[in-house]
Design a protein around this motif. Structure first.
Motif, mmCIF file in Angstrom:
data_model
loop_
_atom_site.group_PDB
_atom_site.id
_atom_site.type_symbol
_atom_site.label_atom_id
_atom_site.label_comp_id
_atom_site.label_asym_id
_atom_site.label_seq_id
_atom_site.Cartn_x
_atom_site.Cartn_y
_atom_site.Cartn_z
ATOM 1 N N VAL A 92 87.558 8.820 83.342
ATOM 2 C CA VAL A 92 87.534 9.366 84.861
ATOM 3 C C VAL A 92 85.931 9.246 85.377
ATOM 4 C CG1 VAL A 92 87.924 11.102 86.476
ATOM 5 C CG2 VAL A 92 89.348 10.928 84.504
ATOM 6 N N VAL A 93 85.950 8.211 86.535
ATOM 7 C CA VAL A 93 84.653 8.037 86.917
ATOM 8 C C VAL A 93 84.569 8.738 88.433
ATOM 9 C CG1 VAL A 93 83.494 6.498 88.110
ATOM 10 C CG2 VAL A 93 84.740 5.841 86.237
ATOM 11 N N ALA A 94 83.512 9.682 88.822
ATOM 12 C CA ALA A 94 83.535 10.348 89.909
ATOM 13 C C ALA A 94 81.968 10.419 90.562
ATOM 14 C CB ALA A 94 84.158 12.011 89.713
ATOM 15 N N LEU A 95 82.144 10.672 91.934
ATOM 16 C CA LEU A 95 80.630 10.969 92.485
ATOM 17 C C LEU A 95 80.131 12.109 92.478
ATOM 18 C CD1 LEU A 95 80.705 7.997 95.157
ATOM 19 C CD2 LEU A 95 79.861 7.888 93.160
ATOM 20 N N THR A 96 78.812 12.405 92.226
ATOM 21 C CA THR A 96 78.189 13.768 92.431
ATOM 22 C C THR A 96 77.825 13.807 93.946
ATOM 23 O OG1 THR A 96 76.047 12.893 91.960
ATOM 24 C CG2 THR A 96 77.334 13.869 90.310
ATOM 25 N N ARG A 97 77.388 15.210 94.153
ATOM 26 C CA ARG A 97 77.300 15.365 95.537
ATOM 27 C C ARG A 97 75.783 14.529 96.193
ATOM 28 N NH1 ARG A 97 75.245 21.217 95.520
ATOM 29 N NH2 ARG A 97 73.466 20.362 94.833
ATOM 30 N N ASP A 125 109.684 11.408 84.834
ATOM 31 C CA ASP A 125 108.300 10.805 84.535
ATOM 32 C C ASP A 125 107.014 11.871 85.162
ATOM 33 O OD1 ASP A 125 109.435 8.595 83.526
ATOM 34 O OD2 ASP A 125 109.908 7.823 85.501
ATOM 35 N N TYR A 126 107.067 12.925 84.566
ATOM 36 C CA TYR A 126 105.970 13.871 85.073
ATOM 37 C C TYR A 126 104.798 13.724 84.867
ATOM 38 C CZ TYR A 126 107.086 16.078 80.564
ATOM 39 O OH TYR A 126 107.255 16.045 79.191
ATOM 40 N N ILE A 127 104.796 13.138 83.712
ATOM 41 C CA ILE A 127 103.316 12.592 83.430
ATOM 42 C C ILE A 127 102.509 11.749 84.451
ATOM 43 C CG2 ILE A 127 101.851 11.246 81.564
ATOM 44 C CD1 ILE A 127 102.798 13.847 80.511
ATOM 45 N N ASP A 128 103.281 10.682 84.687
ATOM 46 C CA ASP A 128 102.696 10.066 85.866
ATOM 47 C C ASP A 128 102.662 10.687 87.319
ATOM 48 O OD1 ASP A 128 103.004 7.613 84.301
ATOM 49 O OD2 ASP A 128 105.258 7.044 84.713
ATOM 50 N N ARG A 129 103.134 11.918 87.482
ATOM 51 C CA ARG A 129 102.903 12.607 88.484
ATOM 52 C C ARG A 129 101.622 13.299 88.394
ATOM 53 N NH1 ARG A 129 107.516 12.930 91.488
ATOM 54 N NH2 ARG A 129 106.133 13.956 93.361
ATOM 55 N N ILE A 130 101.438 14.141 87.253
ATOM 56 C CA ILE A 130 100.394 15.026 87.060
ATOM 57 C C ILE A 130 99.101 14.233 86.864
ATOM 58 C CG2 ILE A 130 102.053 16.820 86.264
ATOM 59 C CD1 ILE A 130 100.853 16.346 83.447
ATOM 60 N N ALA A 131 99.108 13.103 86.339
ATOM 61 C CA ALA A 131 97.727 12.414 86.043
ATOM 62 C C ALA A 131 96.864 12.269 87.394
ATOM 63 C CB ALA A 131 97.927 11.125 85.158
ATOM 64 N N PRO A 132 97.563 11.650 88.315
ATOM 65 C CA PRO A 132 96.904 11.673 89.580
ATOM 66 C C PRO A 132 96.283 12.775 90.062
ATOM 67 C CG PRO A 132 98.766 10.234 89.897
ATOM 68 C CD PRO A 132 99.008 11.238 88.501
ATOM 69 N N ILE A 133 97.026 13.927 89.934
ATOM 70 C CA ILE A 133 96.373 15.079 90.377
ATOM 71 C C ILE A 133 95.125 15.727 89.677
ATOM 72 C CG2 ILE A 133 97.145 17.701 90.374
ATOM 73 C CD1 ILE A 133 99.981 17.023 91.107
ATOM 74 N N VAL A 134 95.316 15.412 88.259
ATOM 75 C CA VAL A 134 93.993 15.807 87.492
ATOM 76 C C VAL A 134 92.830 15.040 87.869
ATOM 77 C CG1 VAL A 134 93.150 15.805 85.087
ATOM 78 C CG2 VAL A 134 95.511 16.409 85.296
ATOM 79 N N SER A 136 92.195 13.491 90.714
ATOM 80 C CA SER A 136 91.865 13.940 92.024
ATOM 81 C C SER A 136 90.857 15.149 92.143
ATOM 82 C CB SER A 136 93.078 14.193 93.082
ATOM 83 O OG SER A 136 92.622 14.412 94.239
ATOM 84 N N VAL A 137 91.435 16.251 91.154
ATOM 85 C CA VAL A 137 90.626 17.477 91.148
ATOM 86 C C VAL A 137 89.115 17.335 90.680
ATOM 87 C CG1 VAL A 137 90.508 19.704 89.860
ATOM 88 C CG2 VAL A 137 92.683 18.992 91.061
ATOM 89 N N ALA A 167 95.098 24.059 86.790
ATOM 90 C CA ALA A 167 96.272 24.956 86.489
ATOM 91 C C ALA A 167 97.006 25.569 87.811
ATOM 92 C CB ALA A 167 95.625 26.186 85.612
ATOM 93 N N GLY A 168 96.128 25.770 88.800
ATOM 94 C CA GLY A 168 96.680 26.455 89.887
ATOM 95 C C GLY A 168 97.670 25.396 90.625
ATOM 96 N N ASN A 169 97.118 24.004 90.509
ATOM 97 C CA ASN A 169 98.019 22.916 91.201
ATOM 98 C C ASN A 169 99.396 22.757 90.438
ATOM 99 O OD1 ASN A 169 96.292 22.793 92.987
ATOM 100 N ND2 ASN A 169 95.254 20.877 92.294
ATOM 101 N N LEU A 170 99.165 22.759 89.229
ATOM 102 C CA LEU A 170 100.581 22.545 88.252
ATOM 103 C C LEU A 170 101.330 23.433 88.087
ATOM 104 C CD1 LEU A 170 98.893 19.890 85.553
ATOM 105 C CD2 LEU A 170 99.945 19.339 88.012
ATOM 106 N N GLY A 171 100.819 24.840 88.106
ATOM 107 C CA GLY A 171 101.662 26.017 87.825
ATOM 108 C C GLY A 171 103.038 25.889 88.801
#
Length: 265
Positions: A92-97, A125-134, A136-137, A167-171
């Motif tokens: 995962v690649v992300a940008l800092t502040r 295919d729930y894996i394909d749905r939760i991976a983008p959530i992770v 994004s967070v 955890a809050g998003n996937l619960g």
């Protein structure tokens, strides 16, 4: 009419009915066997999704109008890593502040806690749905930290915030997050070189400050000792001036009889 013919007319339809029923039972397969670490979600064309998934064991399910969907309820792992087995996607690649790019391996452990809810909201295919959530967070939370903070001490805080938010998003989807780890976090090479150069300069400056402080303390000690010695000498001079007898004692102690000889000559 013979007795055999009579018996056939009586038992024949029943035997044929049993055979047809047996054929239907075998072909339609109304019995479902659920293995350990697995649940079956039942969907009926008559009543929709059955809220309670079938637990391990044998179960009767209405054929034709119902279908079952298996779900793995053991601990599963979602991994983002460049290469390797059982990897969902790349790092995962992300940008800092402050606009610095970081790259990290991510491992999330989770369980399907409510298979019926997962099937209803995410599908099979729930894996394909939760991976983008992770992903994004991680990107969102990383943007709240400076690169230098993550390079030094704030990485565990970032990891904890990501885990809590994921955890809050996937619960609500029926998935429980057990843990989420950021590993092998890497930074831009130029940034790392700049941080290391800054650290070296700060260490050298701190060393110089320490040396200056030590020299200052030594100078203060020398001044204090000189002042103390001057005080002692001043006290002796004052005593000699005010008490000639003390002078004779000191002279006799230093010169002995030689002083008397020199004085009488």
């Amino acid at each position: 009419m013979s007795s055999d013919r009579q018996n056939w007319l009586f038992w024949g339809p029943q035997i044929i009915g049993v055979l047809i029923l047996a054929f239907l039972l075998v072909s339609l397969n109304p019995v479902r066997f659920v293995g350990n670490g697995e649940n079956l979600v039942v969907f009926s064309w008559l009543g929709g999704i059955q809220r309670e998934a079938l637990q391990p064991g044998a179960h009767l399910v209405l054929p034709v109008v119902s279908q079952t969907i298996p779900f793995d309820i053991k601990t599963q792992t979602l991994t983002f890593k460049n290469g390797g087995e059982n990897t969902y996607g790349p790092r995962v690649v992300a940008l800092t502040r402050d606009g610095q790019e970081i790259s990290t391996e991510v491992t999330m452990q989770f369980v399907v806690a409510d298979p019926a809810k997962v099937y209803e909201t995410l599908g099979t295919d729930y894996i394909d749905r939760i991976a983008p959530i992770v992903r994004s967070v991680i990107s969102s939370e990383t943007s709240g930290f400076s690169a230098q903070a993550l390079y030094s001490t704030k990485r565990p805080l970032l990891q904890a915030q990501i885990r809590e938010r994921v955890a809050g998003n996937l619960g609500p989807y029926g998935i429980n997050v057990l843990d989420l780890l950021l590993r092998d976090v890497s930074f831009d090479k130029d940034f790392v070189s700049a941080i290391e150069a800054k650290t070296i300069a700060e260490n050298q400056l701190a060393k110089k400050d320490y040396e200056i402080d030590q020299a200052t303390q030594e100078a203060k000690t020398a001044i204090s000792e000189a002042q103390a010695e001057a005080g002692r000498l001043g006290a002796k001079a004052d005593a000699l001036t005010k008490n000639p007898a003390y002078l004779r004692v000191v002279q006799s102690g230093v010169l002995g009889d030689t002083l008397d000889t020199l004085v009488t000559r």
